[in-house]
Design a protein around this motif. Structure first.
Motif, PDB file in Angstrom:
ATOM      1  N   PRO A  63       0.791  -1.200  -0.075  1.00 53.83           N
ATOM      2  CA  PRO A  63      -0.038  -0.105   0.011  1.00 53.83           C
ATOM      3  C   PRO A  63       0.849   1.332  -0.254  1.00 53.83           C
ATOM      4  CG  PRO A  63       0.122  -0.751   2.309  1.00 53.83           C
ATOM      5  CD  PRO A  63       0.698  -1.977   1.188  1.00 53.83           C
ATOM      6  N   ASN A  64       0.185   2.204  -0.395  1.00 54.13           N
ATOM      7  CA  ASN A  64       1.061   3.593  -0.540  1.00 54.13           C
ATOM      8  C   ASN A  64       0.992   4.145   0.934  1.00 54.13           C
ATOM      9  OD1 ASN A  64       1.109   3.637  -3.322  1.00 54.13           O
ATOM     10  ND2 ASN A  64      -0.939   4.848  -3.542  1.00 54.13           N
ATOM     11  N   VAL A  65       2.264   4.769   1.431  1.00 52.63           N
ATOM     12  CA  VAL A  65       2.497   5.299   2.315  1.00 52.63           C
ATOM     13  C   VAL A  65       2.893   6.904   2.170  1.00 52.63           C
ATOM     14  CG1 VAL A  65       4.039   5.397   4.505  1.00 52.63           C
ATOM     15  CG2 VAL A  65       3.327   3.155   3.576  1.00 52.63           C
ATOM     16  N   TYR A  66       2.226   7.560   3.095  1.00 54.24           N
ATOM     17  CA  TYR A  66       2.342   9.118   3.118  1.00 54.24           C
ATOM     18  C   TYR A  66       3.045   9.567   4.006  1.00 54.24           C
ATOM     19  CZ  TYR A  66      -1.023   8.455  -0.787  1.00 54.24           C
ATOM     20  OH  TYR A  66      -1.803   8.023  -1.925  1.00 54.24           O
ATOM     21  N   THR A  67       3.789  10.886   3.947  1.00 49.35           N
ATOM     22  CA  THR A  67       4.527  11.340   4.899  1.00 49.35           C
ATOM     23  C   THR A  67       3.898  12.985   5.261  1.00 49.35           C
ATOM     24  OG1 THR A  67       6.459   9.977   4.416  1.00 49.35           O
ATOM     25  CG2 THR A  67       6.981  12.026   5.695  1.00 49.35           C
ATOM     26  N   SER A  68       3.882  13.026   6.527  1.00 48.42           N
ATOM     27  CA  SER A  68       3.325  14.547   6.809  1.00 48.42           C
ATOM     28  C   SER A  68       4.614  15.186   7.537  1.00 48.42           C
ATOM     29  CB  SER A  68       1.890  14.568   7.451  1.00 48.42           C
ATOM     30  OG  SER A  68       1.629  15.945   7.964  1.00 48.42           O
ATOM     31  N   THR A  69       4.784  16.292   7.371  1.00 54.00           N
ATOM     32  CA  THR A  69       5.993  16.840   8.252  1.00 54.00           C
ATOM     33  C   THR A  69       5.769  18.302   8.965  1.00 54.00           C
ATOM     34  OG1 THR A  69       7.855  15.567   6.876  1.00 54.00           O
ATOM     35  CG2 THR A  69       8.681  17.248   7.993  1.00 54.00           C
ATOM     36  N   VAL A 201       9.384  17.108  12.922  1.00 51.42           N
ATOM     37  CA  VAL A 201       8.409  15.955  13.170  1.00 51.42           C
ATOM     38  C   VAL A 201       7.910  15.387  11.877  1.00 51.42           C
ATOM     39  CG1 VAL A 201       6.391  15.184  14.707  1.00 51.42           C
ATOM     40  CG2 VAL A 201       7.825  17.023  15.433  1.00 51.42           C
ATOM     41  N   SER A 202       7.859  14.122  11.969  1.00 50.72           N
ATOM     42  CA  SER A 202       7.494  13.551  10.691  1.00 50.72           C
ATOM     43  C   SER A 202       6.504  12.259  11.031  1.00 50.72           C
ATOM     44  CB  SER A 202       8.662  12.825   9.675  1.00 50.72           C
ATOM     45  OG  SER A 202       9.360  14.066   9.327  1.00 50.72           O
ATOM     46  N   VAL A 203       5.514  11.917  10.294  1.00 52.01           N
ATOM     47  CA  VAL A 203       4.405  10.737  10.549  1.00 52.01           C
ATOM     48  C   VAL A 203       4.258  10.131   9.371  1.00 52.01           C
ATOM     49  CG1 VAL A 203       2.205  10.042  11.423  1.00 52.01           C
ATOM     50  CG2 VAL A 203       3.423  11.984  12.633  1.00 52.01           C
ATOM     51  N   ASP A 204       4.474   8.639   9.104  1.00 53.65           N
ATOM     52  CA  ASP A 204       4.175   8.069   7.953  1.00 53.65           C
ATOM     53  C   ASP A 204       3.304   7.194   8.364  1.00 53.65           C
ATOM     54  OD1 ASP A 204       6.732   9.042   7.009  1.00 53.65           O
ATOM     55  OD2 ASP A 204       7.996   7.390   7.501  1.00 53.65           O
ATOM     56  N   PHE A 205       1.963   7.192   7.251  1.00 55.32           N
ATOM     57  CA  PHE A 205       0.776   6.236   7.392  1.00 55.32           C
ATOM     58  C   PHE A 205       0.187   6.244   6.073  1.00 55.32           C
ATOM     59  CE2 PHE A 205      -3.313   5.099   9.247  1.00 55.32           C
ATOM     60  CZ  PHE A 205      -2.834   4.004  10.041  1.00 55.32           C
ATOM     61  N   TYR A 206      -0.632   5.325   6.121  1.00 61.85           N
ATOM     62  CA  TYR A 206      -1.390   4.874   4.908  1.00 61.85           C
ATOM     63  C   TYR A 206      -2.204   5.995   4.192  1.00 61.85           C
ATOM     64  CZ  TYR A 206      -0.065   0.260   6.499  1.00 61.85           C
ATOM     65  OH  TYR A 206       0.643  -0.985   6.737  1.00 61.85           O
ATOM     66  N   SER A 207      -3.041   6.867   5.346  1.00 61.12           N
ATOM     67  CA  SER A 207      -3.725   7.848   4.963  1.00 61.12           C
ATOM     68  C   SER A 207      -3.134   9.270   5.173  1.00 61.12           C
ATOM     69  CB  SER A 207      -4.659   8.055   5.867  1.00 61.12           C
ATOM     70  OG  SER A 207      -5.899   8.827   5.939  1.00 61.12           O
ATOM     71  N   ALA A 211      -2.055  11.122   8.790  1.00 59.58           N
ATOM     72  CA  ALA A 211      -0.650  11.627   8.992  1.00 59.58           C
ATOM     73  C   ALA A 211      -0.509  12.735   9.479  1.00 59.58           C
ATOM     74  CB  ALA A 211       0.176  11.189   7.559  1.00 59.58           C
ATOM     75  N   LYS A 212      -1.226  13.805   8.714  1.00 64.18           N
ATOM     76  CA  LYS A 212      -1.439  15.303   8.938  1.00 64.18           C
ATOM     77  C   LYS A 212      -1.618  15.388  10.362  1.00 64.18           C
ATOM     78  CE  LYS A 212      -2.945  19.596   8.907  1.00 64.18           C
ATOM     79  NZ  LYS A 212      -3.821  20.174   9.854  1.00 64.18           N
ATOM     80  N   GLN A 213      -2.885  14.532  10.612  1.00 62.73           N
ATOM     81  CA  GLN A 213      -3.625  14.998  11.909  1.00 62.73           C
ATOM     82  C   GLN A 213      -2.901  14.478  13.101  1.00 62.73           C
ATOM     83  OE1 GLN A 213      -7.139  12.382  12.948  1.00 62.73           O
ATOM     84  NE2 GLN A 213      -8.128  14.368  13.363  1.00 62.73           N
ATOM     85  N   TRP A 214      -2.356  13.142  12.961  1.00 63.86           N
ATOM     86  CA  TRP A 214      -1.401  12.704  13.994  1.00 63.86           C
ATOM     87  C   TRP A 214      -0.072  13.664  14.321  1.00 63.86           C
ATOM     88  CZ3 TRP A 214      -0.872   6.645  12.928  1.00 63.86           C
ATOM     89  CH2 TRP A 214      -2.366   6.302  12.842  1.00 63.86           C
ATOM     90  N   VAL A 286       1.042  19.645   6.410  1.00 67.90           N
ATOM     91  CA  VAL A 286      -0.208  19.400   5.520  1.00 67.90           C
ATOM     92  C   VAL A 286      -0.477  18.077   4.969  1.00 67.90           C
ATOM     93  CG1 VAL A 286       0.549  21.879   4.662  1.00 67.90           C
ATOM     94  CG2 VAL A 286       1.681  19.587   3.584  1.00 67.90           C
ATOM     95  N   VAL A 287      -1.739  17.947   4.294  1.00 63.09           N
ATOM     96  CA  VAL A 287      -1.929  16.675   3.679  1.00 63.09           C
ATOM     97  C   VAL A 287      -1.172  16.360   2.569  1.00 63.09           C
ATOM     98  CG1 VAL A 287      -3.660  15.271   3.013  1.00 63.09           C
ATOM     99  CG2 VAL A 287      -4.265  16.821   4.736  1.00 63.09           C
ATOM    100  N   ALA A 288      -0.460  15.283   2.501  1.00 56.41           N
ATOM    101  CA  ALA A 288       0.525  15.236   1.370  1.00 56.41           C
ATOM    102  C   ALA A 288      -0.125  14.752   0.169  1.00 56.41           C
ATOM    103  CB  ALA A 288       1.537  13.920   1.808  1.00 56.41           C
ATOM    104  N   GLU A 289       0.015  15.023  -0.819  1.00 53.18           N
ATOM    105  CA  GLU A 289      -0.524  14.656  -2.119  1.00 53.18           C
ATOM    106  C   GLU A 289       0.215  13.651  -2.836  1.00 53.18           C
ATOM    107  OE1 GLU A 289      -1.213  18.035  -4.442  1.00 53.18           O
ATOM    108  OE2 GLU A 289      -2.494  19.016  -2.849  1.00 53.18           O
ATOM    109  N   GLU A 290       1.351  13.283  -2.669  1.00 49.60           N
ATOM    110  CA  GLU A 290       2.321  12.388  -3.259  1.00 49.60           C
ATOM    111  C   GLU A 290       2.703  11.169  -2.150  1.00 49.60           C
ATOM    112  OE1 GLU A 290       5.474  14.004  -5.254  1.00 49.60           O
ATOM    113  OE2 GLU A 290       4.120  14.986  -6.791  1.00 49.60           O
ATOM    114  N   LYS A 291       2.781   9.970  -2.359  1.00 50.46           N
ATOM    115  CA  LYS A 291       3.218   9.022  -1.626  1.00 50.46           C
ATOM    116  C   LYS A 291       4.669   9.139  -1.527  1.00 50.46           C
ATOM    117  CE  LYS A 291       3.996   5.554  -5.288  1.00 50.46           C
ATOM    118  NZ  LYS A 291       5.302   5.536  -5.194  1.00 50.46           N
ATOM    119  N   THR A 292       5.264   8.695  -0.271  1.00 44.41           N
ATOM    120  CA  THR A 292       6.874   8.482  -0.255  1.00 44.41           C
ATOM    121  C   THR A 292       7.213   7.265  -0.359  1.00 44.41           C
ATOM    122  OG1 THR A 292       6.275   8.249   2.039  1.00 44.41           O
ATOM    123  CG2 THR A 292       6.690  10.599   1.371  1.00 44.41           C
TER     124      THR A 292
END
Length: 330
Positions: A63-69, A201-207, A211-214, A286-292
């Motif tokens: 699955p895709n994983v997105y990063t929010s920083t 601070v970075s959070v990786d997650f499927y959503s 990720a942004k909320q966390w 911010v809400v990531a638009e591209e997967k990492t």
């Protein structure tokens, strides 16, 4: 006629297999190897294609994983807090009256906050407070149409809201704090640049939304935790100083205690009015638009390389086996 006492040097014949490191049958002919690989080119191509196909399947399955920083900056640069900071100024006078107000080594508050953010206690508490157990332990992707997390029914029953995962005997189906910590530790990272002092601070997650909320929750909780910590310490220090104030009748010492109480009261007031107590946000999440992750192209390339290598190895093994069979038959 006398015989010659000097014996002529003897000539020792060295067997041929000592003269060469390998006998004729064991010599490696690169041209022969190349021809052997060419003969088995379809085998190599088959294994290479199989490796590419398997890697494509794995790449599509992941699955895709997105990063929010978010980028933060410490809200204060002073070292130490509470009595430990004030002891540098008033510790000498207080000691004359036999009062010990602490001291010793002090730490930068931002560095202390980072260590707390990486601690098991804080991260497990973060998971429980925001009810992230199911998302961490049972999710395996996101529904592209609805944006909701996909929950593995073999791990958690959504309808009955209970854990159904299979665990070893003696363990509970409900995830332990240690399991939660190991998972959350892989998803949330907090680091500080030693030169600039900026904190990331970075959070990786499927959503990407979660990720942004966390990320926002994590920063807010850390500031709140440090605020509560300093408030408790300041209240305890004020109570202690008031006790010492009642015990002394020396005017100079009373002045010292009043100043100490005043400083602790300031700390208490600042902690109550400042929401970004330890870290101020420079660049919000911010809400990531591209997967990492995953790097699907890289996975396919590596799969092809490994497939080609295994194909060559199998071809060489077959070549060596055939050569050995021929030498034995001869």
């Amino acid at each position: 006629m006398s015989q010659n006492n000097h014996s002529s040097p003897t000539t020792t014949t060295i067997p041929a297999y000592y003269m060469s490191p390998m006998s004729g049958d064991d010599e490696i002919d690169l041209l022969e190897l190349w021809n052997a690989l060419l003969i088995r080119k379809f085998l190599i191509l088959f294994v290479f294609t199989l490796g590419v196909a398997v890697s494509i399947g794995i790449a599509l399955w992941l699955p895709n994983v997105y990063t929010s920083t978010a980028t933060l900056v410490p809200s204060e640069e002073q070292k130490g807090s509470g009595l430990s900071a004030l002891a540098n100024q008033f510790g000498g006078l207080a000691s004359l009256a036999g009062v010990n107000i602490g001291g010793g080594a002090t730490n930068d508050k931002a560095s202390v906050a980072i260590e707390i953010a990486n601690s098991r206690q804080f991260r497990v508490r973060f998971v429980h407070e925001h009810h992230l157990e199911v998302a961490l332990m049972a999710s395996n992707g996101v529904n592209k149409k609805t944006g909701e997390l996909k929950i593995d029914s073999k791990i958690y029953d959504v309808q009955q809201q209970r854990w159904v995962r299979h665990v070893s005997e003696g363990r509970a189906a409900v995830p332990t704090d240690w399991e939660l910590f190991k998972v959350i530790n892989k998803l949330i990272t907090i680091t500080q640049d030693k030169k600039s002092g900026f904190v990331t601070v970075s959070v990786d997650f499927y959503s990407p939304q979660l990720a942004k909320q966390w990320t926002d929750w994590f920063i807010a909780d850390l500031n709140q935790y440090m605020k509560n910590r300093d408030q408790v310490e300041a209240k305890r220090n004020i109570a202690y100083l008031k006790q010492q104030l009642e015990k002394t009748s020396v005017a100079d010492m009373q002045t010292v205690f009043y100043q100490l109480i005043e400083e602790q009261t300031k700390t208490l007031m600042l902690s109550e009015v400042n929401p970004e107590y330890v870290f101020k946000t420079l660049d919000p999440a911010v809400v990531a638009e591209e997967k990492t992750k995953p790097k699907r192209a890289l996975i396919v390339i590596l799969g092809g390389i490994l497939g080609g290598m295994f194909g060559v190895i199998i071809a060489l093994i077959k070549y060596a086996a055939n050569r050995r069979n021929k030498s034995v038959a001869a």
